[in-house]
Design a protein around this motif. Sequence first.
Motif, PDB file in Angstrom:
ATOM      1  N   MET A   1       0.828  -1.179   0.000  1.00  0.00           N
ATOM      2  CA  MET A   1       0.000   0.000   0.000  1.00  0.00           C
ATOM      3  C   MET A   1       0.872   1.242   0.000  1.00  0.00           C
ATOM      4  SD  MET A   1      -3.272   1.169   2.303  1.00  0.00           S
ATOM      5  CE  MET A   1      -2.799   0.318   3.735  1.00  0.00           C
ATOM      6  N   PHE A   2       1.511   1.559   1.101  1.00  0.00           N
ATOM      7  CA  PHE A   2       2.401   2.714   1.157  1.00  0.00           C
ATOM      8  C   PHE A   2       3.829   2.225   1.304  1.00  0.00           C
ATOM      9  CE2 PHE A   2      -1.560   4.514   2.760  1.00  0.00           C
ATOM     10  CZ  PHE A   2      -1.676   5.614   1.944  1.00  0.00           C
ATOM     11  N   GLY A   3       4.717   2.749   0.496  1.00  0.00           N
ATOM     12  CA  GLY A   3       6.103   2.364   0.574  1.00  0.00           C
ATOM     13  C   GLY A   3       6.904   3.340   1.414  1.00  0.00           C
ATOM     14  N   LYS A   4       7.988   2.867   1.925  1.00  0.00           N
ATOM     15  CA  LYS A   4       8.882   3.733   2.676  1.00  0.00           C
ATOM     16  C   LYS A   4       9.949   4.274   1.741  1.00  0.00           C
ATOM     17  CE  LYS A   4       8.643   1.894   7.337  1.00  0.00           C
ATOM     18  NZ  LYS A   4       9.430   1.361   8.436  1.00  0.00           N
ATOM     19  N   ALA A   5      10.467   5.410   2.117  1.00  0.00           N
ATOM     20  CA  ALA A   5      11.573   6.010   1.391  1.00  0.00           C
ATOM     21  C   ALA A   5      12.661   6.329   2.405  1.00  0.00           C
ATOM     22  CB  ALA A   5      11.124   7.268   0.680  1.00  0.00           C
ATOM     23  N   LYS A   6      13.889   6.389   1.942  1.00  0.00           N
ATOM     24  CA  LYS A   6      15.004   6.715   2.816  1.00  0.00           C
ATOM     25  C   LYS A   6      15.520   8.101   2.452  1.00  0.00           C
ATOM     26  CE  LYS A   6      19.367   5.001   4.547  1.00  0.00           C
ATOM     27  NZ  LYS A   6      20.309   3.896   4.532  1.00  0.00           N
ATOM     28  N   CYS A   7      15.648   8.946   3.451  1.00  0.00           N
ATOM     29  CA  CYS A   7      16.120  10.305   3.240  1.00  0.00           C
ATOM     30  C   CYS A   7      17.619  10.271   2.957  1.00  0.00           C
ATOM     31  CB  CYS A   7      15.821  11.152   4.476  1.00  0.00           C
ATOM     32  SG  CYS A   7      16.427  12.842   4.362  1.00  0.00           S
ATOM     33  N   ARG A   8      18.026  10.903   1.878  1.00  0.00           N
ATOM     34  CA  ARG A   8      19.449  10.948   1.530  1.00  0.00           C
ATOM     35  C   ARG A   8      20.220  11.913   2.426  1.00  0.00           C
ATOM     36  NH1 ARG A   8      19.960  10.397  -4.993  1.00  0.00           N
ATOM     37  NH2 ARG A   8      18.472   8.723  -5.174  1.00  0.00           N
ATOM     38  N   GLY A  11      19.300   9.834   6.432  1.00  0.00           N
ATOM     39  CA  GLY A  11      19.237   8.378   6.507  1.00  0.00           C
ATOM     40  C   GLY A  11      17.984   7.833   7.172  1.00  0.00           C
ATOM     41  N   ASP A  12      17.047   8.688   7.569  1.00  0.00           N
ATOM     42  CA  ASP A  12      15.805   8.232   8.189  1.00  0.00           C
ATOM     43  C   ASP A  12      14.920   7.539   7.174  1.00  0.00           C
ATOM     44  OD1 ASP A  12      16.610   9.388  10.543  1.00  0.00           O
ATOM     45  OD2 ASP A  12      15.136  11.017  10.504  1.00  0.00           O
ATOM     46  N   GLU A  13      14.186   6.507   7.637  1.00  0.00           N
ATOM     47  CA  GLU A  13      13.175   5.868   6.815  1.00  0.00           C
ATOM     48  C   GLU A  13      11.862   6.582   7.072  1.00  0.00           C
ATOM     49  OE1 GLU A  13      12.943   1.667   7.372  1.00  0.00           O
ATOM     50  OE2 GLU A  13      15.095   1.404   7.123  1.00  0.00           O
ATOM     51  N   VAL A  14      11.210   7.046   6.029  1.00  0.00           N
ATOM     52  CA  VAL A  14      10.002   7.847   6.183  1.00  0.00           C
ATOM     53  C   VAL A  14       8.898   7.360   5.257  1.00  0.00           C
ATOM     54  CG1 VAL A  14      11.272   9.901   6.882  1.00  0.00           C
ATOM     55  CG2 VAL A  14      10.759   9.567   4.495  1.00  0.00           C
ATOM     56  N   ARG A  15       7.667   7.643   5.640  1.00  0.00           N
ATOM     57  CA  ARG A  15       6.512   7.354   4.795  1.00  0.00           C
ATOM     58  C   ARG A  15       5.977   8.631   4.157  1.00  0.00           C
ATOM     59  NH1 ARG A  15       4.222   2.282   5.186  1.00  0.00           N
ATOM     60  NH2 ARG A  15       4.962   1.053   6.933  1.00  0.00           N
ATOM     61  N   LEU A  16       6.048   9.726   4.865  1.00  0.00           N
ATOM     62  CA  LEU A  16       5.542  11.005   4.372  1.00  0.00           C
ATOM     63  C   LEU A  16       6.724  11.924   4.101  1.00  0.00           C
ATOM     64  CD1 LEU A  16       2.644  11.352   6.956  1.00  0.00           C
ATOM     65  CD2 LEU A  16       2.476  10.549   4.605  1.00  0.00           C
ATOM     66  N   ALA A  17       7.186  11.907   2.876  1.00  0.00           N
ATOM     67  CA  ALA A  17       8.417  12.611   2.522  1.00  0.00           C
ATOM     68  C   ALA A  17       8.306  14.121   2.693  1.00  0.00           C
ATOM     69  CB  ALA A  17       8.794  12.278   1.082  1.00  0.00           C
TER      70      ALA A  17
END
Length: 50
Positions: A1-8, A11-17
């Motif tokens: 459903m919702f994917g995670k992204a990693k902040c460049r 380095g945090d893993e986030v759902r709401l960029a």
Amino acid sequence: MFGKAKCRLCGDEVRLALKHLRDKHMEIYLSEAASKTKMSGVMKKYFVDY
């Protein structure tokens, strides 16, 4: 459903960029909002998909 992204930037893993940029990296958020960059460009520039 919702994917995670990693902040460049941190380095945090986030759902709401956009919220992450606004909360943790306000100077980046303000500069991108001021230049009216498209969200897809911001995602490619500052986040890595998982």
